[in-house]
Design a protein around this motif. Sequence first.
Motif, mmCIF file in Angstrom:
data_model
loop_
_atom_site.group_PDB
_atom_site.id
_atom_site.type_symbol
_atom_site.label_atom_id
_atom_site.label_comp_id
_atom_site.label_asym_id
_atom_site.label_seq_id
_atom_site.Cartn_x
_atom_site.Cartn_y
_atom_site.Cartn_z
ATOM 1 N N SER A 172 -10.850 -38.686 -46.076
ATOM 2 C CA SER A 172 -9.784 -38.801 -45.074
ATOM 3 C C SER A 172 -8.573 -37.937 -45.402
ATOM 4 O O SER A 172 -7.702 -37.742 -44.559
ATOM 5 C CB SER A 172 -9.362 -40.265 -44.923
ATOM 6 N N ALA A 173 -8.510 -37.417 -46.616
ATOM 7 C CA ALA A 173 -7.356 -36.607 -47.040
ATOM 8 C C ALA A 173 -7.236 -35.325 -46.232
ATOM 9 O O ALA A 173 -6.122 -34.844 -45.980
ATOM 10 C CB ALA A 173 -7.458 -36.287 -48.527
ATOM 11 N N ASP A 174 -8.361 -34.769 -45.806
ATOM 12 C CA ASP A 174 -8.330 -33.529 -45.021
ATOM 13 C C ASP A 174 -7.454 -33.660 -43.780
ATOM 14 O O ASP A 174 -6.762 -32.725 -43.401
ATOM 15 C CB ASP A 174 -9.744 -33.121 -44.592
ATOM 16 N N ASN A 175 -7.505 -34.830 -43.155
ATOM 17 C CA ASN A 175 -6.716 -35.047 -41.934
ATOM 18 C C ASN A 175 -5.213 -34.947 -42.190
ATOM 19 O O ASN A 175 -4.442 -34.743 -41.263
ATOM 20 C CB ASN A 175 -7.037 -36.409 -41.323
ATOM 21 N N PHE A 176 -4.794 -35.132 -43.457
ATOM 22 C CA PHE A 176 -3.379 -35.092 -43.811
ATOM 23 C C PHE A 176 -3.048 -33.875 -44.679
ATOM 24 O O PHE A 176 -1.979 -33.813 -45.278
ATOM 25 C CB PHE A 176 -2.978 -36.391 -44.522
#
Length: 147
Positions: free
Chosen positions: A132-136
């Motif tokens: 989920s880090a990619d989204n941020f």
Amino acid sequence: MSDLPFWFLGGQVRVLVPGEATGGALSVMEFTDVAGHAPPLHIHDDEDEVWIVLDGKVSFFVGDQKFDLEPGQAAHGPRGVAHSYLIRSDKAKLAAVFAPGHVENWFTANGSPVAHVDEAPAAFDIGAILASADNFHVRVAGPPPAG
């Protein structure tokens, strides 16, 4: 958004000032971790980060530099530069200021509520958190620092 504590990567976290309260200019979070805790070396593509040690002893790693800090001292992690920290005392508390704000939504989306102050840290799925880090625009750059 509530300032109730939640678990993230084995430590307790609180959002003190959400980005929405500052028009996205910045957000402020508080992290409470135990000896040896260290997140993976990582890069924020969008945010500068400033850490302020509130209690305990913490080593901050920014690029190829290491800063050993105690209460009242601070370090800066510029956007685009790999950074992490390592707790050197039994317990430590630090504030983190992110500018611009809103990355706190990544932390809250991947946290779990703290039901009781004395409870053990909640289990977490590092794979899901990193995915989920990619989204941020947060990227892992290496393993947690060891010292």
